[in-house]
Design an enzyme around this catalytic site. Structure first.
Site, PDB file in Angstrom:
ATOM      1  N   ASP A  17       0.817  -1.157  -0.033  1.00 49.11           N
ATOM      2  CA  ASP A  17       0.029   0.052  -0.091  1.00 49.11           C
ATOM      3  C   ASP A  17       0.950   1.356   0.055  1.00 49.11           C
ATOM      4  OD1 ASP A  17      -2.012  -1.923   0.096  1.00 49.11           O
ATOM      5  OD2 ASP A  17      -2.685  -1.181   2.102  1.00 49.11           O
ATOM      6  N   LYS A 116      -6.904  -5.038  -3.380  1.00 49.65           N
ATOM      7  CA  LYS A 116      -7.547  -5.607  -2.393  1.00 49.65           C
ATOM      8  C   LYS A 116      -8.443  -4.408  -1.643  1.00 49.65           C
ATOM      9  CE  LYS A 116      -3.699  -4.651   0.970  1.00 49.65           C
ATOM     10  NZ  LYS A 116      -4.504  -3.747   1.902  1.00 49.65           N
ATOM     11  N   CYS A 161      -1.702  -3.241   7.716  1.00 47.59           N
ATOM     12  CA  CYS A 161      -1.535  -3.939   6.358  1.00 47.59           C
ATOM     13  C   CYS A 161      -0.113  -4.706   6.367  1.00 47.59           C
ATOM     14  CB  CYS A 161      -1.809  -3.035   4.967  1.00 47.59           C
ATOM     15  SG  CYS A 161      -3.614  -2.494   5.046  1.00 47.59           S
TER      16      CYS A 161
END
Length: 219
Positions: A17, A116, A161
């Protein structure tokens, strides 16, 4: 680094990310989040021949957004069909500039981008599973087909994450390392004391996840 073999045939760098939405000025900014980009670029130019990236990719009105729950605020928790879910500000909305991989990120060695959190009713922290813990992203199968057994993870955020990705990777049987100076955390306070970064580090260490710095890898 002694004890760590960076065999390009079995080792992969995972970038979690690395998106403007999680950096200063973004909707869900992590303090100092933009500082990971130059560190990651040095790693991509150095010891890692292969990399994958994940990308939060939420539709408007995603169920993890506080704005989708009248009367709730960001960072509240609500019960979802799959368990407790932290509510977030609207972020990483599909197609927005904030949801793109950071424009300064050197993408030449990124061989796969895993999107995602695109299912409207399920959030996704991990690179491997959505938050229902049964819906997979397909990353595990891709890595195994490539013969990868060792992962180094970097990106945002350390306590969400990155941590969930590292935990799942360890449980799936990979040898896993978190590159600490190539990550930044949110650090939410916990009711029992401490914060989410400290708790995540302890949880990962108990699973055998290693912690290194870019200096350990770049020499």
């Amino acid at each position: 680094m002694p004890g760590i073999a960076l065999d390009p045939a079995t080792t992969m760098l995972g970038l979690v990310d690395v998106q403007p939405t999680f950096m200063p000025g973004g909707a869900l900014a992590v303090a100092g989040g933009d500082a990971v980009v130059p560190v990651i670029n040095r790693l991509l130019a150095g010891p890692f021949a292969h990399a994958f990236a994940t990308q939060d990719w939420h539709p408007p009105g995603h169920s993890s957004f506080a704005s989708s729950h009248p009367g709730r605020a960001a960072f509240d928790s609500v019960e979802m069909p799959y368990g407790m879910q932290t509510l977030w500000p609207d972020h990483a909305v599909q197609g927005s500039a904030e949801a793109a991989l950071h424009p300064a990120l050197d993408q030449r060695r990124i061989e796969l981008v895993v999107r995602k959190g695109f299912r409207p009713a399920i959030d996704s922290y991990s690179a491997f599973f959505e938050n229902d813990r049964t819906t997979t992203t397909g990353l595990d199968g891709w890595l195994r087909a490539r013969g990868v057994s060792q992962l180094f993870l970097a990106g945002l955020a350390t306590d969400y994450c990155v941590a969930f990705s590292a935990e799942d990777a360890a449980r799936l049987g990979y040898r896993v390392f978190v590159i600490e100076d190539a990550c930044r955390g949110i650090g939410l306070p916990l009711p029992e004391g401490g914060d989410t970064v400290t708790a995540a580090r302890a949880r990962l260490a108990a699973l055998g996840v290693g912690f290194v710095t870019s200096a350990d890898l770049l020499g």
